[in-house]
Design an enzyme around this catalytic site. Structure first.
Site, PDB file in Angstrom:
ATOM      1  N   SER A 138       0.803  -1.225   0.000  1.00  0.00           N
ATOM      2  CA  SER A 138       0.000   0.000   0.000  1.00  0.00           C
ATOM      3  C   SER A 138       0.835   1.274   0.000  1.00  0.00           C
ATOM      4  CB  SER A 138      -0.944   0.011   1.206  1.00  0.00           C
ATOM      5  OG  SER A 138      -0.225  -0.159   2.410  1.00  0.00           O
ATOM      6  N   ASP A 184      -3.588   7.981   7.945  1.00  0.00           N
ATOM      7  CA  ASP A 184      -4.597   7.094   8.536  1.00  0.00           C
ATOM      8  C   ASP A 184      -4.044   6.212   9.649  1.00  0.00           C
ATOM      9  OD1 ASP A 184      -3.063   5.309   7.129  1.00  0.00           O
ATOM     10  OD2 ASP A 184      -4.627   4.678   5.751  1.00  0.00           O
ATOM     11  N   HIS A 197      -0.317   4.948   6.987  1.00  0.00           N
ATOM     12  CA  HIS A 197       0.213   5.549   5.771  1.00  0.00           C
ATOM     13  C   HIS A 197       0.385   7.055   5.961  1.00  0.00           C
ATOM     14  CE1 HIS A 197      -2.254   1.968   4.664  1.00  0.00           C
ATOM     15  NE2 HIS A 197      -1.115   1.645   4.069  1.00  0.00           N
TER      16      HIS A 197
END
Length: 412
Positions: free
Chosen positions: A66, A374, A377
């Protein structure tokens, strides 16, 4: 003093001492010189005509999780909720941030468009590379399904198979002549020449989920180091396989300081209050990540000696991100270990069962004031600063004169 990146005000930084909550931060002359040079370089970038770019590297092929996924996971498992993408794209676009990722900024710096995910079937442009990264991916293939483990089925070995298939298909289309002059085939824009695979940078930004998933599964940090040789070995083997296919330039990103991430500060187990350093980061996790990064760096150095005509670069994103967590105000941030998009308030604003995107969670009004988006990240603002440090070469080992091989473009 940790790695200097880009202070908010160079003159203010060089003429005075910065006071942090933990005491006085003394600024060295080398930091002042570095920062002034970086600002000069950024000004010079802004004067470059963005329509003109000469670069030896015509493409990027990226492998990761991610941290560098530009939409692959949410193409396979739709759909990503808001407020992801709110800052730059104004909508969710499959990136784990409020805006652009480090990879996006690097592409811009090289004069390339943002990379299309390999799995995206509509509107893809692969003329300048492709992104095989998938959120929740690991290096070591998961032993359980996504619905049981939470880990993506697109592990590094799958991503490697995908680029092999992609290259074989591109070669076939060029050999058979079934490609238009615009580089399009069946509505998808592909590389104009098979030579692009030799003129690309191959990036690896993966391994974080191997670490955290093992800790979550065992409930302890003990023994996690035992898996590191296998993880590093598989990354190393992937590099060798790509080298055999013609790849010659690699950038391998190390693991970030997960002991400082708000989500992990809340969710991962820790021994006691004595496990926290003066910046609020977990020392035990920092030590484990440092061990992994040293092993990765050493392994890459060994491979570099064995492969001819290869540029195999270790990219120390860990140092850059750690600097943002340790000294956020120097770079324009107000909050380091507090999440912008989350729930619960307090020191970290993170709840493991009410994540960003949940109807109960909400995003801050000013993401540029936060390092963490978040809890796991980073915000676009943080990603941009790290990308600048990469483009100016300060995170490379061994040194790599990227600016001599590309007319680097401004990143907006």
């Amino acid at each position: 003093m940790a790695l200097p990146l880009l202070p908010l005000s160079v003159e203010e930084l060089c003429q005075s001492e910065k006071i942090s909550k933990m005491g006085t931060l003394k600024v060295s002359n080398s930091l002042c010189r570095f920062s002034k040079i970086l600002v000069i370089c950024m000004v010079a970038f802004s004067l470059v005509d963005s329509s003109y770019c000469v670069c030896e590297f015509e493409a990027i092929f990226n492998f990761g999780d991610s941290n560098s996924d530009t939409g692959g996971f949410h193409t396979a498992f739709p759909a990503q909720p808001g407020p992801y993408g709110m800052t730059y794209f104004k909508k969710p676009v499959g990136r784990a941030s409020d805006g652009r990722l480090i990879l996006d900024f690097l592409a811009e710096g090289l004069g390339l468009a943002h990379l299309s995910p390999y799995l995206e079937s509509i509107g893809s442009d692969y003329s300048h590379g492709a992104n095989f990264a998938s959120s929740a991916s690991t290096v070591i293939p998961p032993i359980a399904s996504f619905f049981l483990s939470g880990l993506s089925p697109f592990s590094l070995s799958i991503q490697l198979s995908q680029i092999k298939q992609f290259k074989a298909r591109v070669d076939e289309l060029h050999q058979t002549g079934t490609i238009s002059s615009s580089g399009r085939s069946s509505g998808t824009k592909i590389p104009s020449s098979p030579d692009i695979f030799k003129k690309a940078i191959y990036m690896f930004y993966i391994g974080q989920n191997d670490l955290t998933s093992k800790i979550a599964a065992t409930g302890s940090i003990d023994g996690v180091r035992d898996s590191f040789p296998q993880i590093v070995s598989q990354i190393n083997d992937a590099i060798k396989e790509l080298y055999a296919l013609g790849a010659r330039t690699f950038m391998v990103f190390n693991l970030g300081p997960v002991g400082c991430y708000p989500g992990y500060l809340v969710e991962l187990p820790h021994a006691s209050s004595f496990d926290f350093d003066e910046f609020g980061c977990m020392i035990s996790y920092q030590n484990v990540v440092n061990y992994y990064n040293k092993l990765l760096k050493w392994t890459l150095s060994q491979t570099r000696e064995r492969l001819a005509d290869v540029s195999l670069i270790h990219v120390d994103t860990h140092s850059a991100l750690l600097e943002l967590f340790h000294h956020p105000t120097l770079y324009g941030f107000k909050y380091a270990t507090k999440t912008c998009c989350g729930y619960g308030g307090g020191d970290h604003n993170f709840h493991p069962k009410i994540l960003c995107g949940n109807v109960l969670a909400s995003a801050c009004a000013e993401p540029q004031e936060y390092v963490s988006w978040d809890g796991i990240h980073f915000t676009e603002a943080a990603n941009k600063i790290v990308a600048h440090a990469i483009l100016n070469g300060s995170l490379f080992d061994p040194p790599f004169p990227l600016h001599e091989r590309c007319d680097l473009q401004p990143i907006g």
